[in-house]
Design a protein around this motif. Structure first.
Motif, short mmCIF file in Angstrom:
data_model
loop_
_atom_site.label_atom_id
_atom_site.label_comp_id
_atom_site.label_asym_id
_atom_site.label_seq_id
_atom_site.Cartn_x
_atom_site.Cartn_y
_atom_site.Cartn_z
N ILE A 94 0.87 -1.17 0.00
CA ILE A 94 0.00 0.00 0.00
C ILE A 94 0.91 1.23 0.00
O ILE A 94 1.84 1.31 0.82
CB ILE A 94 -0.92 -0.01 1.23
CG1 ILE A 94 -1.88 -1.21 1.15
CG2 ILE A 94 -1.71 1.29 1.35
CD1 ILE A 94 -2.73 -1.42 2.38
N ALA A 127 3.31 -2.87 6.17
CA ALA A 127 2.10 -2.59 6.96
C ALA A 127 2.42 -2.63 8.45
O ALA A 127 1.89 -1.83 9.23
CB ALA A 127 1.01 -3.61 6.63
N HIS A 144 2.07 2.93 3.14
CA HIS A 144 2.91 2.06 3.95
C HIS A 144 4.35 2.13 3.46
O HIS A 144 5.29 2.18 4.26
CB HIS A 144 2.42 0.61 3.87
CG HIS A 144 1.06 0.40 4.48
ND1 HIS A 144 0.45 -0.84 4.50
CD2 HIS A 144 0.21 1.25 5.09
CE1 HIS A 144 -0.73 -0.72 5.11
NE2 HIS A 144 -0.90 0.53 5.46
N HIS A 186 -5.68 -4.25 12.45
CA HIS A 186 -5.58 -3.22 11.40
C HIS A 186 -4.64 -3.70 10.29
O HIS A 186 -4.93 -3.51 9.10
CB HIS A 186 -5.07 -1.91 11.99
CG HIS A 186 -6.08 -1.17 12.81
ND1 HIS A 186 -7.35 -0.89 12.36
CD2 HIS A 186 -5.99 -0.64 14.06
CE1 HIS A 186 -8.01 -0.23 13.29
NE2 HIS A 186 -7.22 -0.07 14.34
N ARG A 193 -5.82 -6.08 0.39
CA ARG A 193 -4.84 -5.82 -0.67
C ARG A 193 -4.52 -7.09 -1.48
O ARG A 193 -4.46 -7.05 -2.71
CB ARG A 193 -3.56 -5.28 -0.04
CG ARG A 193 -2.48 -4.85 -1.05
CD ARG A 193 -2.86 -3.58 -1.73
NE ARG A 193 -1.75 -3.04 -2.50
CZ ARG A 193 -1.82 -1.93 -3.23
NH1 ARG A 193 -2.96 -1.25 -3.29
NH2 ARG A 193 -0.77 -1.50 -3.90
N ARG A 208 -6.36 -6.49 8.30
CA ARG A 208 -7.44 -5.97 7.45
C ARG A 208 -6.87 -5.33 6.20
O ARG A 208 -7.38 -5.55 5.09
CB ARG A 208 -8.26 -4.96 8.25
CG ARG A 208 -9.60 -4.60 7.60
CD ARG A 208 -10.39 -3.63 8.45
NE ARG A 208 -10.62 -4.17 9.77
CZ ARG A 208 -10.18 -3.61 10.90
NH1 ARG A 208 -9.46 -2.49 10.86
NH2 ARG A 208 -10.43 -4.14 12.07
N ASP A 209 -5.83 -4.53 6.36
CA ASP A 209 -5.21 -3.87 5.20
C ASP A 209 -4.64 -4.89 4.23
O ASP A 209 -4.83 -4.78 3.01
CB ASP A 209 -4.09 -2.93 5.67
CG ASP A 209 -4.62 -1.58 6.13
OD1 ASP A 209 -5.84 -1.37 6.05
OD2 ASP A 209 -3.80 -0.76 6.59
N HIS A 218 1.74 0.67 10.78
CA HIS A 218 0.75 0.66 11.86
C HIS A 218 1.40 0.79 13.24
O HIS A 218 0.78 1.34 14.16
CB HIS A 218 -0.13 -0.58 11.76
CG HIS A 218 -1.20 -0.46 10.71
ND1 HIS A 218 -2.31 0.34 10.89
CD2 HIS A 218 -1.30 -1.00 9.47
CE1 HIS A 218 -3.07 0.28 9.81
NE2 HIS A 218 -2.48 -0.53 8.94
#
Length: 229
Positions: free
Chosen positions: A70, A169, A73, A196, A204, A199-200, A173
């Motif tokens: 992401i 990630a 990130h 979190h 993805r 989930r990301d 986070h």
């Protein structure tokens, strides 16, 4: 008259002068109207690369700028690897902070080297993520060596990409949780941070499973998503 020999009049607007300043930089790369040695014509990419100059190629770019990451990130991971995040250790050197204590454990320093992942708080999050991915690595690691070990564990390209996306990630986070602690004087539960991250990553990697994935990789990714739910 060659294009690069033109000089704007004194009455030219600021924008036009700015363009001409860039033009003057590129003048050194031309001989007449021929770009560099004349073997190839000018392209924007070639001009940008020339303007940037010789750049040091770092080995960790594989995981920081991994295509499955992401973008936000990757940006935070990039700053972390350069040790450019606004940690208390850096701010202390500038006279902004009065102490360097870690906001999570109050034992080590609030520095990139400690936060990722020598701090007991971030180590707890890291351990839960490792169990989720079914990775077994002994002892606490730091961010500067973790990516190497993860890359060696996952030999196949697709799984390497997923593992690097998880690692960025993880960095993002944990840093976000650190900032939450700083501004709200409250430490998030490690499990919340893990959720979190999961989930990301799950949202993805679902899009990365396509017809080009072999059965083994597809099954591994699907199991990862199932363990997340």
């Amino acid at each position: 008259m060659d294009w690069w020999a033109y000089e704007p009049p004194a009455s030219a607007s600021w924008g036009w002068k700015a363009i001409c300043r860039v033009k003057n930089k590129f003048r050194n790369a031309y001989t007449g109207n021929r770009w560099q040695n004349g073997d190839k014509g000018y392209t924007i990419k070639a001009g940008y690369d020339w303007l940037q100059g010789q750049q040091l190629r770092v080995p960790w770019h594989y995981w920081v700028w991994n295509s499955l990451n992401i973008p936000k990130h990757s940006f935070i991971a990039w700053l972390a690897m350069l040790e450019r995040l606004k940690t208390k250790e850096r701010l202390f050197k500038s006279g902004v902070c009065t102490d360097k204590a870690c906001l999570f454990c109050d034992v080590g320093e609030d520095s990139c080297l400690h936060i990722f992942f020598r701090c007991s708080y971030s180590a707890t999050i890291c351990d839960q993520i490792l169990r989720w991915m079914n990775i077994k690595i002994a002892g606490y690691e730091n961010m500067f060596t973790t990516w190497k070990k993860w890359g060696r564990i996952f030999r196949r390209k697709k799984l390497q990409k997923v593992s690097y996306a998880v690692l960025t990630a993880l960095v993002y986070h944990i840093w976000k949780s650190r900032n939450h602690t700083l501004w709200n004087a409250a430490v998030q539960y490690p499990r919340c941070v893990v959720e979190h991250i999961q989930r990301d990553i799950c949202s993805r990697i679902k899009s990365s499973v396509d017809i080009h994935c072999n059965i083994e990789d597809r099954n591994w990714i699907n199991e990862l998503v199932i363990r997340c739910s």
